[in-house]
Write a protein that holds these residues in place. Structure first.
Motif, mmCIF file in Angstrom:
data_model
loop_
_atom_site.group_PDB
_atom_site.id
_atom_site.type_symbol
_atom_site.label_atom_id
_atom_site.label_comp_id
_atom_site.label_asym_id
_atom_site.label_seq_id
_atom_site.Cartn_x
_atom_site.Cartn_y
_atom_site.Cartn_z
ATOM 1 N N ASP A 90 0.833 -1.203 0.000
ATOM 2 C CA ASP A 90 0.000 0.000 0.000
ATOM 3 C C ASP A 90 0.868 1.253 0.000
ATOM 4 O O ASP A 90 0.658 2.173 -0.786
ATOM 5 C CB ASP A 90 -0.930 0.005 1.222
ATOM 6 C CG ASP A 90 -1.935 1.147 1.152
ATOM 7 O OD1 ASP A 90 -2.827 1.095 0.292
ATOM 8 O OD2 ASP A 90 -1.802 2.101 1.943
ATOM 9 N N HIS A 104 1.200 3.858 -3.191
ATOM 10 C CA HIS A 104 0.861 5.284 -3.108
ATOM 11 C C HIS A 104 2.021 6.157 -3.568
ATOM 12 O O HIS A 104 1.827 7.188 -4.201
ATOM 13 C CB HIS A 104 0.494 5.651 -1.664
ATOM 14 C CG HIS A 104 -0.880 5.224 -1.264
ATOM 15 N ND1 HIS A 104 -2.000 5.558 -1.978
ATOM 16 C CD2 HIS A 104 -1.305 4.482 -0.212
ATOM 17 C CE1 HIS A 104 -3.072 5.036 -1.381
ATOM 18 N NE2 HIS A 104 -2.680 4.374 -0.314
ATOM 19 N N HIS A 162 -7.976 -4.224 -0.550
ATOM 20 C CA HIS A 162 -8.380 -3.545 -1.787
ATOM 21 C C HIS A 162 -7.174 -3.559 -2.709
ATOM 22 O O HIS A 162 -6.068 -3.943 -2.298
ATOM 23 C CB HIS A 162 -8.798 -2.095 -1.493
ATOM 24 C CG HIS A 162 -7.787 -1.341 -0.683
ATOM 25 N ND1 HIS A 162 -6.584 -0.934 -1.213
ATOM 26 C CD2 HIS A 162 -7.751 -0.986 0.623
ATOM 27 C CE1 HIS A 162 -5.873 -0.338 -0.270
ATOM 28 N NE2 HIS A 162 -6.556 -0.367 0.863
ATOM 29 N N GLN A 190 -5.238 -1.094 -6.047
ATOM 30 C CA GLN A 190 -4.863 0.307 -6.269
ATOM 31 C C GLN A 190 -4.854 0.574 -7.762
ATOM 32 O O GLN A 190 -4.639 -0.340 -8.563
ATOM 33 C CB GLN A 190 -3.453 0.600 -5.727
ATOM 34 C CG GLN A 190 -3.416 1.168 -4.329
ATOM 35 C CD GLN A 190 -2.054 1.764 -3.976
ATOM 36 O OE1 GLN A 190 -1.255 2.086 -4.855
ATOM 37 N NE2 GLN A 190 -1.812 1.900 -2.683
ATOM 38 N N HIS A 193 -6.822 4.548 -4.273
ATOM 39 C CA HIS A 193 -7.931 3.613 -4.054
ATOM 40 C C HIS A 193 -8.958 4.306 -3.183
ATOM 41 O O HIS A 193 -8.693 5.343 -2.593
ATOM 42 C CB HIS A 193 -7.445 2.296 -3.417
ATOM 43 C CG HIS A 193 -6.788 2.473 -2.079
ATOM 44 N ND1 HIS A 193 -7.499 2.469 -0.905
ATOM 45 C CD2 HIS A 193 -5.500 2.683 -1.738
ATOM 46 C CE1 HIS A 193 -6.653 2.652 0.106
ATOM 47 N NE2 HIS A 193 -5.440 2.797 -0.378
#
Ligand SMILES: [Zn+2]
Length: 282
Positions: free
Chosen positions: A170, A174, A214, A216, A222
């Motif tokens: 994550d 990002h 989730h 991305q 997201h």
């Protein structure tokens, strides 16, 4: 027959990323030793709302954790609490959001980072934060340290339910986007570190589930509704029927699946059937 279960949560690893970069897990699927589903996340496709969905079997508009901006104690019923009430032992090696959702909020690292307390919902907790991370200094545990810490927790406390949460994809997604070498490496590194401990957990009698909260987008976002953000893998290592399931399943199935593997009856608020094969609730 009730089993112990590990849930490995790869943060922000979408379905396509897992099929591309997770050679260990895909090798088990190919050999018929694991079953893989495509799973659709609830909305919004954000971490804290989905963490709560994975543990309550309910969507954010029911459980009330609606964004990452306000993380409070879960109202439940949730997997950690239901397992503890049924006499099972619980543990987690995870981001501190899980301490806030199930143990105590707000998080106080000096009080909450390491806990061994049977009165807590997460009885054996080892938490970390990404606080202070910058583009040049990611303050995250290495994948190998994460799984070593989890394996030590298994050897010392034999939890019936253990959550293991790897956050790096994550953070790297990002920063660099999901087409970047940094993101690919973060996903692969989790799968690679898992390869060294998965058989140890199986030898200890654990069923091992692996999924993500989730995905991305390629530009590192997201929270929205695209397949890149919503479609995630769900692997079940030890499922009696290996291979690939053809249907796309709901994320609401995870909590009842965890409970049914442990032989704990899911409460009526969990409305989706477990994915755990012949292991029904006792
Ligand atoms: Zn994120």
């Amino acid at each position: 027959m009730a089993e112990k279960v590990v849930l490995v949560l790869f943060d922000a690893v979408g379905y396509d990323a897992a099929l591309r970069d997770c050679g260990t897990l895909e090798g088990l699927v190919e050999a018929g030793l694991a079953r893989r589903w495509c799973m659709r996340s609830v909305l919004p496709s954000l971490s804290a709302p989905v963490y709560e969905t994975l543990h309550t079997g309910t969507p954010p508009y029911v459980h009330g954790i609606r964004s990452n901006d306000r993380v409070v104690l879960s109202k439940g019923p949730h997997v950690f609490g239901l397992a503890r009430e049924a006499g099972r032992t619980t543990g987690a090696v995870a981001h501190y959001f899980f301490s806030e959702l199930y143990n105590v909020a707000p998080y106080d690292a000096l009080r909450d980072m390491e806990v061994d307390d049977p009165s807590l919902a997460i009885q054996h907790g080892r938490f970390y934060s990404e606080l202070g991370y910058t583009k040049w200094n990611l303050n995250l545990p290495s994948e190998t340290d994460l799984f070593t810490r989890a394996t030590l927790l298994i050897r010392r406390h034999c939890p019936d339910y253990l959550l293991i949460h790897g956050f790096a994809p994550d953070a790297l997604g990002h920063l660099y986007g999901t087409a970047s070498v940094e993101y690919h490496h973060a996903v692969w590194a989790l799968d690679n570190a898992l390869a060294e401990v998965l058989h140890l957990w199986r030898d200890e009698g654990y069923r091992v589930l692996v999924t993500s909260d989730h995905g991305q987008t390629e530009d590192g976002r997201h929270g929205g509704t695209t397949d890149a953000e919503r479609l995630v893998p769900f692997y079940d290592v030890g499922h009696p029927q290996g291979g690939v399931a053809t249907e796309t399943v709901s994320q609401l199935a995870v909590a009842p699946t965890l409970l049914s593997i442990m032989g704990v009856k899911p409460p009526p608020v969990m409305t989706v059937a477990p994915l755990s094969g012949e292991f029904g609730p006792s």
